[in-house]
Motif scaffolding. Structure first.
Motif: not given
Length: 512
Positions: A74, A95, A383, A409, A412-413, A416
């Motif tokens: 990401a 994400y 996910q 995802h 991952a979001l 971030n």
């Protein structure tokens, strides 16, 4: 002795059958290749990590540490990148909040490439339905999660949690760390059985309920294993394997239990005295609400729909809650200063009461912020997948056509760094009213978002608050440094080696 003309006809039949299988296999391959070409072309404008010629990104996704690998991707590929499960299933892995909004504000259906695996068990319930039927079911089920329905469940959450805490009192006396995950799972499923069927176990004494508990536990594990095992993705092959046979047997046990409970409840409701007794109960269970649900045309759910929604509720509400509670208690053990502050808050709220009441839950401000921060770092469902029903143009001008597959995802979001400063730091104040109001509405998605968000999120949050508050009143949690949890994404975020914690009983003065 077989006549020669029969031998010839059997031989010809075998040749015809072999030829037919080859033709069908060839056509299936052509279909897969054409679909792959469509998916790959749709993602031409999205660079991504290199793929294996056969497995795509599947090998890396199955490795320990795969979640953090996606977080590193990401950083390398802002907004989104292609993600291939083998050579024929390709998703755009997103994400970033504006990308999430573009997809999740539309209410597109779940991706059948993933969620069709669920159909044999949960049928076509709210999780996998789409279109007008999804909307009909959503409207029928929404009253079942109204605050007035949820309020009496606090007593159910309390009862199930006390059974679990009694077990932990025994285990804690040994002075060793132990894995809390199975006990939390048992408690969560026991709670669901009480809230769904109006009954649970106090030790799984009823053989039918005990079989159902084991079947649900087995099915969630088997579905997780199937999702990551590509040799099991083909239905025809899967049903021939021992793994597939075990899945079908567990499905039958679960379906027989649900069908029998529905039949018994329907029969009981024919008796006016029983019907009045049910209506005057302390609380209606989920099945009562489903049986009484009618739409504007006075149409009720069919028996197949009833079973699908009950099985969906049991599936969605079991492992997700278990994951959320387990990771939260791990966070409390990891950050004792936050554990202490949560404990002081719930002690003050409980006061001289024997147990928590519904109105107490809204007062648990710091505990709620800590729960949300644990959801951010360890989302129970890391996910989720959608299939676009119409073209989408994203905030940076890139677009995808209808039919494209999306992987949201959430893990991952939530990490971030463009959205969350110092994303690896556990900071509950991110969720203060002031800070939350400044954040993008699609930056935090533990219960998904948009029109297809989780219908049971208030149920889940209420249960989380009651269970975690009671745990913190009874025990002080600390880590076992030799057995720290190893993140393992399956259908839910689990730990590869369990959740081994030290529990120190706090004594009778800590609250009930």
């Amino acid at each position: 002795m077989v006549p020669s003309f029969l031998s010839l006809s059997f031989s010809s039949l075998g040749l015809w059958a072999s030829g037919l299988i080859l033709v069908l296999g060839f056509l299936k391959l052509i279909r897969l290749l054409l679909r792959r070409q469509m998916l790959a072309k749709a993602m031409d404008n999205f660079p991504g990590p290199p793929t294996h010629w056969l497995f795509g990104h599947a090998l890396e996704i199955q490795e320990t540490g795969s979640l953090d690998k996606v977080v590193s991707w990401a950083h390398q590929f802002p907004y989104a990148h292609p993600l291939w499960f083998g050579q024929f299933i390709g998703f755009l892995n997103i994400y970033e909040p504006d990308y999430a909004k573009a997809v999740y504000s539309c209410g597109d259906p779940k991706a059948p490439d993933v969620y069709d695996f669920f159909l044999q068990w949960i049928g076509r319930g709210l999780l996998v339905l789409e279109g007008p039927k999804w909307l009909q079911h959503r409207k029928l089920l929404t009253p079942g999660f109204h605050y007035d329905v949820l309020k009496p469940y606090v007593a159910v959450f309390t009862e199930s949690t006390r059974i679990m805490l009694d077990k932990w009192e025994e285990k804690a006396r040994e002075g060793k760390s132990f894995d809390i995950f199975c006990d939390v799972g048992h408690m969560a499923l026991n709670t669901l059985m009480k809230c769904t069927f109006g009954r649970g176990d106090t030790g799984l004494g009823h053989s039918r309920d005990s079989s159902y508990y084991l079947a649900v536990s087995d099915l969630t594990l088997l579905m997780q294993q199937r999702l990551v095992s590509f040799q099991y993705h083909n239905d025809f092959i899967y049903w021939l394997t021992p793994h597939g046979h075990r899945f079908l047997r567990a499905c039958q046990v679960a379906h027989d239990h649900t069908d029998q409970v529905i039949r018994e409840r329907k029969a009981a409701l024919q008796d006016e005295k029983v019907r009045k007794k049910i209506q005057n109960r302390r609380h209606l269970d989920f099945l009562d609400i489903l049986l009484g649900a009618r739409d504007e045309d006075d149409i009720k759910l069919s028996d197949a729909d009833l079973r699908a929604e009950v099985d969906t509720f049991m599936f969605e509400g079991h492992d997700t809650t278990t994951s959320g509670i387990s990771w939260f208690l791990y966070c409390m053990a990891l950050y004792p200063e936050h554990q202490h502050r949560c404990r002081e808050e719930v002690r003050e709220i409980l006061g001289d009461q024997d147990s928590f009441q519904w109105d107490d839950l809204g007062k648990m401000t710091y505990l709620t912020m800590c729960i949300k921060e644990s959801f951010r770092l360890y989302p129970p469902v890391p996910q989720v997948y959608r299939q676009l029903s119409k073209p989408v143009t994203f905030v940076d001008g890139r677009s995808l056509p209808a039919g494209s597959l999306i992987s949201m995802h959430i893990y991952a979001l939530h990490r971030n760094s463009a959205v969350w400063p110092d994303p690896e730091v556990f900071d509950p104040l991110r969720f203060s009213t002031e800070n939350a109001s400044k954040r993008h509405p699609f930056a935090f998605m533990p219960f998904s978002a948009g029109p297809r968000n989780c219908i049971g999120q208030q149920f889940a949050m209420s249960e989380m608050k009651v269970v975690t508050a009671m745990c913190l009143l009874h025990f002080e949690f600390s880590l076992d440094p030799s057995r720290l949890p190893i993140k393992m994404p399956q259908l839910v975020l689990r730990s590869k080696n369990g959740f081994h914690l030290h529990l120190k009983p706090l004594g009778p003065g800590s609250g009930n």
